[in-house]
Design a protein around this motif. Structure first.
Motif, PDB file in Angstrom:
ATOM      1  N   ARG A  10      52.436  -5.741  98.838  1.00  0.00           N
ATOM      2  CA  ARG A  10      52.482  -6.874  98.049  1.00  0.00           C
ATOM      3  C   ARG A  10      53.218  -8.011  98.930  1.00  0.00           C
ATOM      4  O   ARG A  10      53.916  -7.760  99.633  1.00  0.00           O
ATOM      5  CB  ARG A  10      53.674  -6.762  96.792  1.00  0.00           C
ATOM      6  CG  ARG A  10      53.933  -7.753  96.233  1.00  0.00           C
ATOM      7  CD  ARG A  10      53.013  -8.481  95.205  1.00  0.00           C
ATOM      8  NE  ARG A  10      52.530  -7.599  94.084  1.00  0.00           N
ATOM      9  CZ  ARG A  10      51.495  -7.900  93.278  1.00  0.00           C
ATOM     10  NH1 ARG A  10      50.779  -9.024  93.582  1.00  0.00           N
ATOM     11  NH2 ARG A  10      51.193  -7.132  92.389  1.00  0.00           N
ATOM     12  N   TYR A  79      45.015   0.905  94.635  1.00  0.00           N
ATOM     13  CA  TYR A  79      46.323   0.308  93.732  1.00  0.00           C
ATOM     14  C   TYR A  79      46.523   0.876  92.473  1.00  0.00           C
ATOM     15  O   TYR A  79      47.472   1.446  91.981  1.00  0.00           O
ATOM     16  CB  TYR A  79      45.940  -1.142  93.833  1.00  0.00           C
ATOM     17  CG  TYR A  79      47.224  -2.083  92.979  1.00  0.00           C
ATOM     18  CD1 TYR A  79      48.518  -2.107  93.757  1.00  0.00           C
ATOM     19  CD2 TYR A  79      47.149  -2.273  91.734  1.00  0.00           C
ATOM     20  CE1 TYR A  79      49.442  -2.926  92.967  1.00  0.00           C
ATOM     21  CE2 TYR A  79      48.057  -3.064  90.904  1.00  0.00           C
ATOM     22  CZ  TYR A  79      49.381  -2.981  91.726  1.00  0.00           C
ATOM     23  OH  TYR A  79      50.406  -3.987  91.030  1.00  0.00           O
ATOM     24  N   ASP A 133      56.860   1.105 101.829  1.00  0.00           N
ATOM     25  CA  ASP A 133      56.323   1.641 100.403  1.00  0.00           C
ATOM     26  C   ASP A 133      55.218   2.338 100.163  1.00  0.00           C
ATOM     27  O   ASP A 133      54.323   2.497 101.184  1.00  0.00           O
ATOM     28  CB  ASP A 133      56.422   0.532  99.381  1.00  0.00           C
ATOM     29  CG  ASP A 133      57.335   0.769  98.323  1.00  0.00           C
ATOM     30  OD1 ASP A 133      57.913   1.684  98.144  1.00  0.00           O
ATOM     31  OD2 ASP A 133      57.607  -0.162  97.280  1.00  0.00           O
ATOM     32  N   HIS A 135      52.359   2.603  98.849  1.00  0.00           N
ATOM     33  CA  HIS A 135      50.932   2.374  99.042  1.00  0.00           C
ATOM     34  C   HIS A 135      50.458   2.603 100.430  1.00  0.00           C
ATOM     35  O   HIS A 135      49.193   2.795 100.633  1.00  0.00           O
ATOM     36  CB  HIS A 135      50.737   0.714  98.813  1.00  0.00           C
ATOM     37  CG  HIS A 135      51.513   0.317  97.620  1.00  0.00           C
ATOM     38  ND1 HIS A 135      52.911  -0.237  97.552  1.00  0.00           N
ATOM     39  CD2 HIS A 135      50.999  -0.034  96.179  1.00  0.00           C
ATOM     40  CE1 HIS A 135      53.157  -0.594  96.549  1.00  0.00           C
ATOM     41  NE2 HIS A 135      52.182  -0.749  95.543  1.00  0.00           N
ATOM     42  N   ARG A 304      51.638  -4.886  86.273  1.00  0.00           N
ATOM     43  CA  ARG A 304      50.493  -3.640  86.468  1.00  0.00           C
ATOM     44  C   ARG A 304      49.818  -3.443  85.088  1.00  0.00           C
ATOM     45  O   ARG A 304      49.673  -2.190  84.684  1.00  0.00           O
ATOM     46  CB  ARG A 304      51.098  -2.270  87.061  1.00  0.00           C
ATOM     47  CG  ARG A 304      51.829  -2.707  88.334  1.00  0.00           C
ATOM     48  CD  ARG A 304      52.522  -1.314  88.755  1.00  0.00           C
ATOM     49  NE  ARG A 304      53.676  -1.830  89.800  1.00  0.00           N
ATOM     50  CZ  ARG A 304      54.533  -1.115  90.207  1.00  0.00           C
ATOM     51  NH1 ARG A 304      54.659   0.021  89.660  1.00  0.00           N
ATOM     52  NH2 ARG A 304      55.507  -1.506  91.041  1.00  0.00           N
TER      53      ARG A 304
HETATM   54  C1  G6P Z   1      58.436  -2.266  93.461  1.00  0.00           C
HETATM   55  C2  G6P Z   1      57.817  -1.658  94.561  1.00  0.00           C
HETATM   56  C3  G6P Z   1      57.131  -2.508  95.319  1.00  0.00           C
HETATM   57  C4  G6P Z   1      56.316  -3.501  94.520  1.00  0.00           C
HETATM   58  C5  G6P Z   1      56.991  -4.019  93.309  1.00  0.00           C
HETATM   59  C6  G6P Z   1      56.259  -4.964  92.055  1.00  0.00           C
HETATM   60  O1  G6P Z   1      59.497  -3.079  93.968  1.00  0.00           O
HETATM   61  O2  G6P Z   1      58.617  -0.671  95.358  1.00  0.00           O
HETATM   62  O3  G6P Z   1      56.239  -1.935  96.257  1.00  0.00           O
HETATM   63  O4  G6P Z   1      55.652  -4.589  95.256  1.00  0.00           O
HETATM   64  O5  G6P Z   1      57.678  -3.030  92.494  1.00  0.00           O
HETATM   65  O6  G6P Z   1      55.200  -4.288  91.675  1.00  0.00           O
HETATM   66  P1  G6P Z   1      53.643  -4.684  92.188  1.00  0.00           P
HETATM   67  O7  G6P Z   1      52.778  -3.820  91.706  1.00  0.00           O
HETATM   68  O8  G6P Z   1      53.529  -5.853  91.351  1.00  0.00           O
HETATM   69  O9  G6P Z   1      53.563  -4.908  93.680  1.00  0.00           O
END
Ligand code: G6P
Ligand code: ADP
Length: 464
Positions: A10, A79, A133, A135, A304
């Motif tokens: 992200r 993702y 993170d 991903h 999500r």
């Molecule tokens: C959490 C995760 C992040 C992610 C965020 C938002 O903070 O640790 O890696 O970016 O949630 O979720 P998204 O799926 O929208 O990136």
């Protein structure tokens, strides 16, 4: 000193507001240091070729953003399928919500290879690379396979579960082995670090070769706990600006006869929202003096929505809020204001300050920055009270919050009542202690501590 290269799925324009702990924290860090931020552009290309994607590089203030498009198949598998359909639920202890499909793992590997292929040519010799993170766990292994010798660190923003849960992932050995391609692996707290140590000792028969240093798969990795913080001074500055002051005044005026409680979260099943709403209903049932008086303002940003479990939690929440408002509400009072939206960041401190209590009650959370933001936004003369789940990473540090077990509806309601009734002197005392902690361990401390430790490690040999 080498340039900082941050890699995360992200990305956010560091000049604009974002929801989600990672984008908020990294945006603040990079705005200060400058450097390169590499990640997914947020764009999904219909009908594109798997494993391919266009890269867009542009300047955003002091930060160079390198944004990679993903095709629909890659996005679905990497993702939605693997990162958020396997790793997110399992790492948050929700094996019941995990869907294991081998095609998704293939997509996860393919996109990590794509990231490595696009990133490697942008790297300079003395760059410090910081990957973030769940991903991107295998990204360093992919970069090393291409010959990258830069120092590479990894930070996991979410919890790491203990081996009996982690080993339910069919590809867990491959995943954990990939961590040994890093020089340094960081976790949010000591419990997660402990889980890592337990895993590598039991499953990889890794030998500890020094404090928080493990040797396995022909590599040595350093590991540590680096609890993430917020930019306290910046958030307080935001709190003094016009938008936050206006929000504070208008919220105070609108709820002049009420006590406000607040929840601010992404709409995620890990955040314990239905449990929180049930605890609030129990509060109204047990302590009727709160009827016509207490109002829970729940702001939940959409998140999500293409992942099945997220649709389920949204429906559950809507139905719960509706039934409580129907059962308890009156012509002049609704117990719950549920807002399914992202609130502008500059308004948040004003909202937090207008509230007597914050409910930060996840079932499991890596850290939870909302807990820290709420404390930072309070008026120290008349501060609100933080009610915090024992299952948030933040509970390891924020011991002066009122700690609850979110599964215990009755117990949580009693603690919320305690928060609403707390004397001014106790509120001040607890708030002062919490402030001291979030000031000391702020986002700058986190960044410095991680990067100094990374710089002090030797570059790892190419992973086997
Ligand atoms: C959490 C995760 C992040 C992610 C965020 C938002 O903070 O640790 O890696 O970016 O949630 O979720 P998204 O799926 O929208 O990136
Ligand atoms: P997560 O990283 O799981 O989303 P955190 O609590 O660590 O949880 O971080 C969330 C960040 O996103 C915080 O900075 C918070 O202010 C912001 N945020 C979360 N929900 C909203 C919302 N509904 N509106 C505005 N900002 C939000």
């Amino acid at each position: 000193m080498g340039r900082l290269v941050v890699v995360s799925n992200r990305l956010a324009d560091p000049r604009k507001p974002a929801a989600g702990g990672l984008a908020v924290a990294l945006g603040e860090t990079l705005r200060r240091t400058g450097g390169l931020w590499f990640g997914w552009s947020g764009k999904v290309v219909e009908g594109g070729t798997p494993g391919e994607g266009e890269l867009h590089v542009h300047q955003a203030g002091s930060v160079t953003l390198a944004e990679l498009d993903l095709c629909q198949d890659d996005h679905d598998a990497y993702y939605r399928g693997y990162a958020n359909g396997v790793l997110w639920p399992v790492f948050h202890y929700r094996l019941d919500l995990a869907h294991f499909e081998s095609g998704h793992l293939g997509g996860y590997r393919r996109v990590n290879q794509l990231f490595a292929r696009k990133l490697f040519p942008l790297l300079k010799r003395d760059d410090i690379v910081w990957i973030h993170d769940y991903h991107l766990i295998p990204l360093a292994a992919e970069l090393r396979a291409m010959g990258c010798e830069a120092r590479i660190g990894f930070f996991l923003h979410i919890p790491l579960p203990p081996p009996p849960i982690l080993t339910a992932i069919p590809s867990h050995e491959w995943l954990m082995r990939a961590l040994f391609a890093y020089d340094l692996v960081g976790f949010q707290n000591h419990a997660d670090l402990q889980h890592f140590a337990q895993y590598v000792q039991a499953e990889a028969t890794a030998e500890p070769v020094g404090a928080n240093q493990f040797r396995a798969f022909n590599s040595t990795v350093h590991a540590g706990a680096f609890p993430i913080g917020i930019d306290v001074a910046d958030f307080q500055r935001l709190g003094r600006a016009k938008e936050a002051r206006d929000t504070y005044e208008s919220t105070k005026a609108e709820y002049s006869r009420r006590r406000l409680l607040i929840g601010v979260d992404r709409l995620d099943y890990s955040k314990g929202l239905p449990q929180r709403i049930r605890a609030f209903r129990e509060l109204l049932r047990l302590y009727p003096e709160n009827r016509h008086s207490a109002t829970l303002l729940q702001i939940a940003s959409p998140s999500r929505e293409d992942v099945e479990a997220y649709g389920d939690i949204q429906r559950e929440l809507e139905s719960l809020c509706g039934s409580i408002n129907g059962d308890f509400g009156d012509f002049d009072w609704m117990p719950i204001r549920y807002i399914h939206r992202t609130v502008a960041r500059k308004r948040l401190p004003g909202l937090y300050r207008a509230c007597a209590v914050a409910l930060v009650t996840p079932l499991r959370d890596g850290m939870n920055l909302v807990a820290k933001e709420f404390v930072a936004a309070q008026d120290e003369e008349d501060p609100g009270v933080l009610v915090l789940s024992r299952f948030a990473g933040a509970a390891e540090q924020m011991k002066q919050a009122l700690i609850i077990n979110p599964y215990d509806t009755h117990g949580a309601a009693q603690v919320i009542q305690q928060a609403l009734q707390m004397s001014l002197s106790e509120r001040r005392e607890r708030h002062a202690a919490l402030m001291e902690n979030i000031r000391e361990f702020d986002v700058h401390w986190w960044c410095r501590e991680f990067l100094d430790t990374l710089r002090a490690t030797r570059a790892a040999p190419v992973a086997a």
